[in-house]
Design an enzyme around this catalytic site. Structure first.
Site, short mmCIF file in Angstrom:
data_model
loop_
_atom_site.label_atom_id
_atom_site.label_comp_id
_atom_site.label_asym_id
_atom_site.label_seq_id
_atom_site.Cartn_x
_atom_site.Cartn_y
_atom_site.Cartn_z
N PHE A 202 -68.34 -96.74 14.94
CA PHE A 202 -69.76 -96.40 15.12
C PHE A 202 -70.58 -97.47 14.44
CE2 PHE A 202 -67.92 -93.81 11.69
CZ PHE A 202 -68.60 -94.31 10.59
N LEU B 270 -61.04 -96.15 28.44
CA LEU B 270 -60.15 -97.21 28.93
C LEU B 270 -58.69 -96.78 28.94
CD1 LEU B 270 -61.84 -100.28 27.15
CD2 LEU B 270 -62.32 -99.29 29.40
N TYR C 246 -64.54 -109.37 18.40
CA TYR C 246 -64.99 -109.61 17.01
C TYR C 246 -63.84 -109.46 16.01
CZ TYR C 246 -65.97 -104.47 16.99
OH TYR C 246 -65.90 -103.09 17.09
N GLY D 100 -56.57 -89.98 26.74
CA GLY D 100 -57.28 -88.89 27.41
C GLY D 100 -58.66 -89.24 27.91
C1 HXC Z 1 -72.41 -93.19 9.07
C2 HXC Z 1 -70.69 -91.76 9.66
C3 HXC Z 1 -71.09 -91.81 11.02
C4 HXC Z 1 -72.23 -92.62 11.35
C5 HXC Z 1 -69.37 -90.51 10.86
N1 HXC Z 1 -69.62 -90.93 9.62
N2 HXC Z 1 -70.24 -91.04 11.73
N3 HXC Z 1 -71.33 -92.44 8.70
N4 HXC Z 1 -72.85 -93.29 10.34
N5 HXC Z 1 -72.66 -92.72 12.61
C6 HXC Z 1 -68.92 -90.58 8.39
C7 HXC Z 1 -68.95 -89.08 8.09
O1 HXC Z 1 -70.17 -88.70 7.45
C8 HXC Z 1 -67.74 -88.94 7.20
O2 HXC Z 1 -68.00 -89.41 5.89
C9 HXC Z 1 -66.75 -89.93 7.80
O3 HXC Z 1 -67.53 -90.87 8.54
C10 HXC Z 1 -65.77 -89.26 8.72
O4 HXC Z 1 -66.50 -88.55 9.72
P1 HXC Z 1 -65.87 -87.33 10.51
O5 HXC Z 1 -66.85 -86.93 11.55
O6 HXC Z 1 -65.37 -86.28 9.56
O7 HXC Z 1 -64.56 -88.04 11.11
P2 HXC Z 1 -63.67 -87.67 12.35
O8 HXC Z 1 -63.96 -86.28 12.85
O9 HXC Z 1 -62.29 -88.03 11.98
O10 HXC Z 1 -64.22 -88.65 13.51
C11 HXC Z 1 -63.94 -90.07 13.48
C12 HXC Z 1 -65.14 -90.90 13.95
C13 HXC Z 1 -65.67 -90.39 15.32
C14 HXC Z 1 -64.69 -92.35 14.01
C15 HXC Z 1 -66.28 -90.76 12.94
O11 HXC Z 1 -66.74 -91.21 15.78
C16 HXC Z 1 -64.58 -90.36 16.36
O12 HXC Z 1 -63.90 -89.35 16.52
N6 HXC Z 1 -64.38 -91.47 17.12
C17 HXC Z 1 -63.31 -91.61 18.12
C18 HXC Z 1 -63.76 -92.29 19.38
C19 HXC Z 1 -64.48 -93.60 19.19
O13 HXC Z 1 -64.96 -93.93 18.11
N7 HXC Z 1 -64.58 -94.37 20.29
C20 HXC Z 1 -65.29 -95.65 20.30
C21 HXC Z 1 -64.34 -96.77 20.28
S1 HXC Z 1 -65.20 -98.25 20.71
P3 HXC Z 1 -68.30 -88.40 4.65
O14 HXC Z 1 -68.39 -89.29 3.47
O15 HXC Z 1 -69.62 -87.74 5.00
O16 HXC Z 1 -67.16 -87.43 4.61
C22 HXC Z 1 -64.53 -99.55 19.86
C23 HXC Z 1 -64.91 -101.00 20.11
C24 HXC Z 1 -66.02 -101.19 21.05
O17 HXC Z 1 -63.72 -99.36 19.06
C25 HXC Z 1 -66.54 -102.59 21.19
C26 HXC Z 1 -67.62 -102.58 22.25
C27 HXC Z 1 -68.01 -103.89 22.77
P1 NAP Z 2 -62.83 -93.85 23.76
O1 NAP Z 2 -62.84 -93.23 25.11
O2 NAP Z 2 -63.63 -93.19 22.69
O3 NAP Z 2 -61.33 -94.00 23.30
C1 NAP Z 2 -60.86 -93.85 22.01
C2 NAP Z 2 -59.71 -92.87 22.04
O4 NAP Z 2 -59.09 -92.82 20.76
C3 NAP Z 2 -60.13 -91.46 22.40
O5 NAP Z 2 -59.38 -91.01 23.50
C4 NAP Z 2 -59.79 -90.64 21.16
O6 NAP Z 2 -59.31 -89.36 21.53
C5 NAP Z 2 -58.71 -91.49 20.51
N1 NAP Z 2 -58.62 -91.28 19.06
C6 NAP Z 2 -59.61 -91.42 18.15
N2 NAP Z 2 -59.17 -91.10 16.94
C7 NAP Z 2 -57.86 -90.79 17.08
C8 NAP Z 2 -56.84 -90.40 16.18
N3 NAP Z 2 -57.08 -90.27 14.86
N4 NAP Z 2 -55.61 -90.16 16.66
C9 NAP Z 2 -55.36 -90.29 17.98
N5 NAP Z 2 -56.26 -90.65 18.88
C10 NAP Z 2 -57.50 -90.90 18.43
O7 NAP Z 2 -63.35 -95.36 23.81
P2 NAP Z 2 -62.88 -96.61 24.70
O8 NAP Z 2 -64.09 -97.41 24.92
O9 NAP Z 2 -62.08 -96.16 25.86
O10 NAP Z 2 -61.95 -97.41 23.68
C11 NAP Z 2 -60.57 -97.64 23.94
C12 NAP Z 2 -60.10 -98.87 23.20
O11 NAP Z 2 -60.77 -100.03 23.69
C13 NAP Z 2 -60.34 -98.85 21.70
O12 NAP Z 2 -59.26 -99.46 21.03
C14 NAP Z 2 -61.57 -99.71 21.54
O13 NAP Z 2 -61.67 -100.28 20.25
C15 NAP Z 2 -61.30 -100.75 22.61
N6 NAP Z 2 -62.46 -101.51 23.06
C16 NAP Z 2 -63.38 -100.90 23.87
C17 NAP Z 2 -64.45 -101.66 24.34
C18 NAP Z 2 -65.45 -101.07 25.28
O14 NAP Z 2 -66.39 -101.78 25.66
N7 NAP Z 2 -65.33 -99.82 25.70
C19 NAP Z 2 -64.58 -102.99 23.95
C20 NAP Z 2 -63.64 -103.56 23.10
C21 NAP Z 2 -62.57 -102.81 22.67
P3 NAP Z 2 -59.58 -88.01 20.67
O15 NAP Z 2 -61.01 -88.02 20.29
O16 NAP Z 2 -59.19 -86.93 21.63
O17 NAP Z 2 -58.64 -88.08 19.49
#
Ligand code: HXC
Ligand code: NAP
Length: 293
Positions: free
Chosen positions: A105, A27, A156, A24
């Site tokens: 994060f 990427l 990484y 949704g």
């Molecule tokens: C410390 C944190 C935190 C933070 C959350 N937590 N954020 N702790 N620092 N910044 C803790 C919370 O306090 C909680 O612990 C636990 O993590 C779960 O948090 P929730 O908010 O309840 O979880 P949830 O609603 O399931 O959300 C999951 C999430 C959130 C991972 C925390 O960020 C998310 O929805 N992310 C999805 C999208 C995403 O991350 N996209 C980026 C992908 S980039 P406690 O103990 O308080 O209960 C990637 C690679 C990129 O993967 C590489 C780039 C080059």
């Molecule tokens: P993004 O937009 O945040 O994508 C992450 C997606 O995962 C969101 O659409 C989120 O949707 C979904 N997601 C998170 N938790 C989920 C769950 N429990 N169940 C189902 N879906 C879930 O970030 P992005 O940068 O496009 O990342 C996409 C992929 O690329 C990831 O695997 C990331 O590790 C990888 N990656 C990204 C980069 C970069 O530079 N952007 C670099 C290296 C690797 P909802 O929140 O709606 O669930």
């Protein structure tokens, strides 16, 4: 011709049914758009159904393709099984699983609660496992051949990285799963590959990895030998190739697409790039002078 151009011929994915987890946004959305343009039918899944619905509608309007939004939290195996059934009901089959959903994060590891660590591991490693296991069992049970799993990891995954330890740990597991299943499930006609992207700006990643003014302070482009971040279309081009039949002999591969970023950090003398051209004459003379001493 430019790296932002679309690479494959128009019908390259015609007849394929593809599931993109986390499709949704970011990427996942970019890859989905290109798959639709190439003729695939695509189901996008994540936790947020409203977001998925609006993305699906937007992409259907833009591409004329069919995009099915399905709510599914990849952390729960039952939800993944239900999602698979919904895809089969809508499209009659599924050919490709793209494990793209992730959570991440930045944080010093000692600040993390056990639940925080688990949350990332559960989305990335357990979520990828849940989807791969459910889809793999289905393909093996139905004797479907020519299926593909494509996993999105990070560079990484093999170097590790400070401050994103749960993500690095989980992605390393996904990398091991990719290479293991590439061998084990090849006999069922299932190919398993991965892409390791460098920096490709998305809101989801940048909000959590470079919050506030960190994006300006740590300009990711400066870390890349090619001096730029990635464009979503060039990642979509690679993903489309890897899920298409053009890559039928590619199995167990992890393709890095990062402009040379991780190697720049790894090479011991790469920092000599900072030496100005004119200084090299002096350095060469100094080194040659030492030859006989
Ligand atoms: C410390 C944190 C935190 C933070 C959350 N937590 N954020 N702790 N620092 N910044 C803790 C919370 O306090 C909680 O612990 C636990 O993590 C779960 O948090 P929730 O908010 O309840 O979880 P949830 O609603 O399931 O959300 C999951 C999430 C959130 C991972 C925390 O960020 C998310 O929805 N992310 C999805 C999208 C995403 O991350 N996209 C980026 C992908 S980039 P406690 O103990 O308080 O209960 C990637 C690679 C990129 O993967 C590489 C780039 C080059
Ligand atoms: P993004 O937009 O945040 O994508 C992450 C997606 O995962 C969101 O659409 C989120 O949707 C979904 N997601 C998170 N938790 C989920 C769950 N429990 N169940 C189902 N879906 C879930 O970030 P992005 O940068 O496009 O990342 C996409 C992929 O690329 C990831 O695997 C990331 O590790 C990888 N990656 C990204 C980069 C970069 O530079 N952007 C670099 C290296 C690797 P909802 O929140 O709606 O669930």
């Amino acid at each position: 011709m430019s790296y932002t151009d679309k690479m494959l011929r128009d019908d390259a994915l015609k007849g394929k049914v593809i599931v993109v987890t986390g499709g949704g946004s970011g990427l996942g959305k970019a890859m989905t758009k290109y798959f639709l343009e190439l003729g695939a039918q695509v189901a996008i899944t994540s936790r947020d159904l409203e977001k998925l619905k609006s993305t699906a509608q937007e992409l259907e309007t833009e591409t004329g393709g069919t995009c099915l939004p399905l709510q599914c939290d990849v952390r729960h195996y039952e939800e993944v099984e239900n999602m698979l059934q919904a895809v089969l009901k809508a499209f009659g089959k599924v050919d490709v699983l793209l494990n793209n959903a992730a959570g991440n994060f930045i944080s010093p590891t000692e600040r993390l609660s056990a639940n925080a660590f688990d949350t990332v591991i559960d989305i990335v490693l357990k979520g990828t496992k849940n989807c791969t296991l459910a889809f793999g069992k289905h393909w093996i049970d139905t004797k479907q051949t020519s299926s593909t799993v494509l996993n999105i990891v990070t560079t990484y995954a093999w170097t590790g990285s400070a401050y994103v330890v749960p993500s690095a740990t989980a992605k390393a597991g996904v990398l091991a799963m990719t290479r293991s299943l590439a061998v084990e499930w090849a006999k069922y006609g299932i190919r398993t590959n991965a892409i390791a992207p460098g920096p490709f700006p998305t809101k989801g990643a940048w909000d959590r990895l470079l919050p506030g003014d960190l994006a300006e302070k740590f300009d990711m482009a400066k870390k890349v030998p090619l001096k730029r971040v990635g464009d979503h279309q060039e990642l979509a081009n690679l993903a489309a190739y890897l899920v298409s039949d053009f890559s039928a002999y590619v199995n167990g591969e992890v393709v890095v697409i990062d402009g040379g970023e991780w190697l720049k950090g790894a090479g011991q003398f790469n920092l000599l790039e900072a030496i100005p051209e004119e200084l090299w004459d002096q350095l060469e003379m100094m080194i040659k002078a030492k030859k006989r001493s």
